[in-house]
Write a protein that holds these residues in place. Sequence first.
Motif, PDB file in Angstrom:
ATOM      1  N   PHE A   1       0.842  -1.213   0.000  1.00  0.00           N
ATOM      2  CA  PHE A   1       0.000   0.000   0.000  1.00  0.00           C
ATOM      3  C   PHE A   1       0.874   1.260   0.000  1.00  0.00           C
ATOM      4  CE2 PHE A   1      -1.481   3.392   2.879  1.00  0.00           C
ATOM      5  CZ  PHE A   1      -2.491   3.941   2.080  1.00  0.00           C
TER       6      PHE A   1
ATOM      7  N   HIS B   1       0.712   4.399  -2.430  1.00  0.00           N
ATOM      8  CA  HIS B   1       0.346   5.693  -1.831  1.00  0.00           C
ATOM      9  C   HIS B   1       1.423   6.753  -2.089  1.00  0.00           C
ATOM     10  CE1 HIS B   1      -2.412   7.884   0.612  1.00  0.00           C
ATOM     11  NE2 HIS B   1      -1.595   8.086   1.634  1.00  0.00           N
TER      12      HIS B   1
ATOM     13  N   LEU C   1       2.133  15.510  -6.085  1.00  0.00           N
ATOM     14  CA  LEU C   1       2.107  16.806  -5.380  1.00  0.00           C
ATOM     15  C   LEU C   1       3.342  17.663  -5.650  1.00  0.00           C
ATOM     16  CD1 LEU C   1       0.761  15.545  -1.947  1.00  0.00           C
ATOM     17  CD2 LEU C   1      -0.483  16.931  -3.605  1.00  0.00           C
TER      18      LEU C   1
ATOM     19  N   LEU D   1      -7.332  -2.973   3.599  1.00  0.00           N
ATOM     20  CA  LEU D   1      -6.294  -2.124   4.196  1.00  0.00           C
ATOM     21  C   LEU D   1      -6.640  -1.799   5.657  1.00  0.00           C
ATOM     22  CD1 LEU D   1      -3.819  -0.187   3.767  1.00  0.00           C
ATOM     23  CD2 LEU D   1      -5.475   1.543   3.110  1.00  0.00           C
ATOM     24  N   TYR D   2      -7.887  -1.381   5.909  1.00  0.00           N
ATOM     25  CA  TYR D   2      -8.287  -1.060   7.290  1.00  0.00           C
ATOM     26  C   TYR D   2      -8.154  -2.309   8.174  1.00  0.00           C
ATOM     27  CZ  TYR D   2     -10.632   2.650   4.618  1.00  0.00           C
ATOM     28  OH  TYR D   2     -10.907   3.655   3.735  1.00  0.00           O
TER      29      TYR D   2
ATOM     30  N   ILE E   1      -4.520  -2.941   8.980  1.00  0.00           N
ATOM     31  CA  ILE E   1      -3.972  -2.032  10.002  1.00  0.00           C
ATOM     32  C   ILE E   1      -4.426  -2.509  11.388  1.00  0.00           C
ATOM     33  CG2 ILE E   1      -4.006   0.337  10.917  1.00  0.00           C
ATOM     34  CD1 ILE E   1      -4.311   1.340   8.040  1.00  0.00           C
TER      35      ILE E   1
ATOM     36  N   PHE F   1       0.638   8.815  14.120  1.00  0.00           N
ATOM     37  CA  PHE F   1       0.659   9.548  12.851  1.00  0.00           C
ATOM     38  C   PHE F   1      -0.595   9.220  12.037  1.00  0.00           C
ATOM     39  CE2 PHE F   1       1.329   9.186   8.281  1.00  0.00           C
ATOM     40  CZ  PHE F   1       1.561  10.512   7.968  1.00  0.00           C
TER      41      PHE F   1
ATOM     42  N   LEU G   1      -5.463  10.439   9.229  1.00  0.00           N
ATOM     43  CA  LEU G   1      -6.826  10.116   8.807  1.00  0.00           C
ATOM     44  C   LEU G   1      -7.777  11.254   9.178  1.00  0.00           C
ATOM     45  CD1 LEU G   1      -7.201   6.255   9.429  1.00  0.00           C
ATOM     46  CD2 LEU G   1      -6.533   7.469   7.362  1.00  0.00           C
TER      47      LEU G   1
ATOM     48  N   PHE H   1      -7.293  14.004   6.415  1.00  0.00           N
ATOM     49  CA  PHE H   1      -7.767  13.760   5.046  1.00  0.00           C
ATOM     50  C   PHE H   1      -9.022  12.888   4.991  1.00  0.00           C
ATOM     51  CE2 PHE H   1      -3.249  14.693   4.423  1.00  0.00           C
ATOM     52  CZ  PHE H   1      -3.340  15.646   3.435  1.00  0.00           C
TER      53      PHE H   1
ATOM     54  N   THR I   1      -4.502  19.119   0.808  1.00  0.00           N
ATOM     55  CA  THR I   1      -3.081  18.803   0.998  1.00  0.00           C
ATOM     56  C   THR I   1      -2.235  20.071   0.944  1.00  0.00           C
ATOM     57  OG1 THR I   1      -3.601  16.855  -0.306  1.00  0.00           O
ATOM     58  CG2 THR I   1      -1.307  17.195   0.217  1.00  0.00           C
TER      59      THR I   1
ATOM     60  N   PHE J   1       0.017  21.529   3.996  1.00  0.00           N
ATOM     61  CA  PHE J   1       1.477  21.614   3.878  1.00  0.00           C
ATOM     62  C   PHE J   1       1.962  23.064   3.697  1.00  0.00           C
ATOM     63  CE2 PHE J   1       1.720  16.907   2.395  1.00  0.00           C
ATOM     64  CZ  PHE J   1       1.530  16.503   3.705  1.00  0.00           C
TER      65      PHE J   1
ATOM     66  N   LEU K   1       8.846   5.747  10.674  1.00  0.00           N
ATOM     67  CA  LEU K   1       8.272   4.895   9.625  1.00  0.00           C
ATOM     68  C   LEU K   1       9.392   4.145   8.891  1.00  0.00           C
ATOM     69  CD1 LEU K   1       5.772   4.028   7.933  1.00  0.00           C
ATOM     70  CD2 LEU K   1       6.226   5.986   6.451  1.00  0.00           C
TER      71      LEU K   1
HETATM   72  C1  HEM Z   1       3.203  13.160   2.143  1.00  0.00           C
HETATM   73  C2  HEM Z   1       2.539  12.346   2.908  1.00  0.00           C
HETATM   74  C3  HEM Z   1       1.119  11.895   2.669  1.00  0.00           C
HETATM   75  C4  HEM Z   1       0.090  12.508   1.980  1.00  0.00           C
HETATM   76  C5  HEM Z   1       0.094  13.838   1.226  1.00  0.00           C
HETATM   77  C6  HEM Z   1      -1.071  11.634   2.066  1.00  0.00           C
HETATM   78  C7  HEM Z   1      -2.316  11.898   1.507  1.00  0.00           C
HETATM   79  C8  HEM Z   1      -3.457  11.147   1.701  1.00  0.00           C
HETATM   80  C9  HEM Z   1      -4.771  11.478   1.185  1.00  0.00           C
HETATM   81  C10 HEM Z   1      -5.092  12.710   0.322  1.00  0.00           C
HETATM   82  C11 HEM Z   1      -5.620  10.514   1.583  1.00  0.00           C
HETATM   83  C12 HEM Z   1      -7.138  10.410   1.277  1.00  0.00           C
HETATM   84  C13 HEM Z   1      -7.304   9.708  -0.054  1.00  0.00           C
HETATM   85  C14 HEM Z   1      -8.748   9.759  -0.533  1.00  0.00           C
HETATM   86  O1  HEM Z   1      -9.616   9.216   0.146  1.00  0.00           O
HETATM   87  O2  HEM Z   1      -8.958  10.307  -1.606  1.00  0.00           O
HETATM   88  C15 HEM Z   1      -4.856   9.552   2.352  1.00  0.00           C
HETATM   89  C16 HEM Z   1      -5.371   8.396   2.907  1.00  0.00           C
HETATM   90  C17 HEM Z   1      -4.635   7.495   3.654  1.00  0.00           C
HETATM   91  N1  HEM Z   1      -3.299   7.574   3.974  1.00  0.00           N
HETATM   92 FE1  HEM Z   1      -2.042   9.028   3.376  1.00  0.00          FE
HETATM   93  N2  HEM Z   1      -0.729  10.511   2.785  1.00  0.00           N
HETATM   94  C18 HEM Z   1       0.595  10.627   3.187  1.00  0.00           C
HETATM   95  C19 HEM Z   1       1.326   9.722   3.950  1.00  0.00           C
HETATM   96  C20 HEM Z   1       0.820   8.564   4.504  1.00  0.00           C
HETATM   97  C21 HEM Z   1       1.579   7.628   5.284  1.00  0.00           C
HETATM   98  C22 HEM Z   1       3.068   7.788   5.602  1.00  0.00           C
HETATM   99  C23 HEM Z   1       0.721   6.635   5.655  1.00  0.00           C
HETATM  100  C24 HEM Z   1       0.973   5.413   6.490  1.00  0.00           C
HETATM  101  C25 HEM Z   1       1.949   5.261   7.348  1.00  0.00           C
HETATM  102  C26 HEM Z   1      -0.589   6.938   5.101  1.00  0.00           C
HETATM  103  C27 HEM Z   1      -1.729   6.175   5.270  1.00  0.00           C
HETATM  104  C28 HEM Z   1      -2.968   6.484   4.735  1.00  0.00           C
HETATM  105  C29 HEM Z   1      -4.148   5.639   4.910  1.00  0.00           C
HETATM  106  C30 HEM Z   1      -4.196   4.311   5.675  1.00  0.00           C
HETATM  107  C31 HEM Z   1      -5.201   6.276   4.226  1.00  0.00           C
HETATM  108  C32 HEM Z   1      -6.655   5.794   4.051  1.00  0.00           C
HETATM  109  C33 HEM Z   1      -6.724   5.088   2.697  1.00  0.00           C
HETATM  110  C34 HEM Z   1      -8.122   4.905   2.158  1.00  0.00           C
HETATM  111  O3  HEM Z   1      -9.116   5.049   2.832  1.00  0.00           O
HETATM  112  O4  HEM Z   1      -8.213   4.586   0.960  1.00  0.00           O
HETATM  113  N3  HEM Z   1      -0.478   8.119   4.397  1.00  0.00           N
HETATM  114  N4  HEM Z   1      -3.539   9.962   2.402  1.00  0.00           N
END
Ligand code: HEM
Length: 222
Positions: free
Chosen positions: A23, A27, A34, A65-66, A69, A117, A122, A125, A151, A155, A171
């Motif tokens: 994942f 991701h 960006l 995924l959920y 975790i 974190f 969560l 976003f 985002t 940021f 991480l």
């Molecule tokens: C630059 C760093 C990051 C950015 C900009 C970012 C951005 C995002 C965004 C925009 C979403 C929502 C996506 C959507 O529903 O459209 C999201 C969901 C998520 N992110 Fe990140 N993320 C970052 C780093 C991380 C890291 C480091 C982790 C884990 C250690 C993580 C875990 C998750 C998880 C578990 C979700 C939920 C996924 C889902 O429901 O589909 N993210 N992130």
Amino acid sequence: MAINQHFFRKTIIAGSGLFLCVFLVVHLSANLILVLPAAIARGLYNSYSTVLRESLFIQIIAYLLYASILLHVIYALLITLKNRKAKPQKYALNHYKQNSTWTSQNMGFLGTMILLFIVVHLANFWARIKLGLGAPVGLDAAGYQDVYEITNSLFHNIYFVCFYTLMAIPLGFHLHHGFKSAFKTLGFYHKKGLRIIANVALWYALIIGIGFGIIPFIVYFK
Ligand code: HEM
């Protein structure tokens, strides 16, 4: 019986951990959008994010995924508590410099920081986009939810930039040890193979750690 239970728990942690590793690659690739110039990045990021949210396949993967975790956290907690109970004399006997690395000794601590974190992340976003909590998400010129703007404004807050960047350090350490150890848990003992996996783990952890750590800064100075 106790050995079987321990093995079952370790297998769940390893399997869910490797799924989370995949994942993170997907991701990170998506979030690299960006760093592109804003005119290109906004449209790409918003349409990509909408396509993912509307795909049934991705929705099923998101539930996996959920679940991963939750399973990873719960079973890691169970193993840590069990180990503590079984080895109360741990600190007196454990010459950890000879037996293991600092990271392997502190996976629970590193994992707790990552969990912290994820909760903040969560809330930033996922809760806004998927649950509709907090300030409503605007639409871009094409009519897509403007996830890019969430985002971008996050940021441009230096506290969040530092938080996201600092959290990429635990991480990276957690992934470095976790990736290697998952293969051993799943029964991979080939000597040369393990050396290759150790190298892959190092590069994987560096790319994911530095990648996620640097994006907030690039967006801040863009
Ligand atoms: C630059 C760093 C990051 C950015 C900009 C970012 C951005 C995002 C965004 C925009 C979403 C929502 C996506 C959507 O529903 O459209 C999201 C969901 C998520 N992110 Fe990140 N993320 C970052 C780093 C991380 C890291 C480091 C982790 C884990 C250690 C993580 C875990 C998750 C998880 C578990 C979700 C939920 C996924 C889902 O429901 O589909 N993210 N992130």
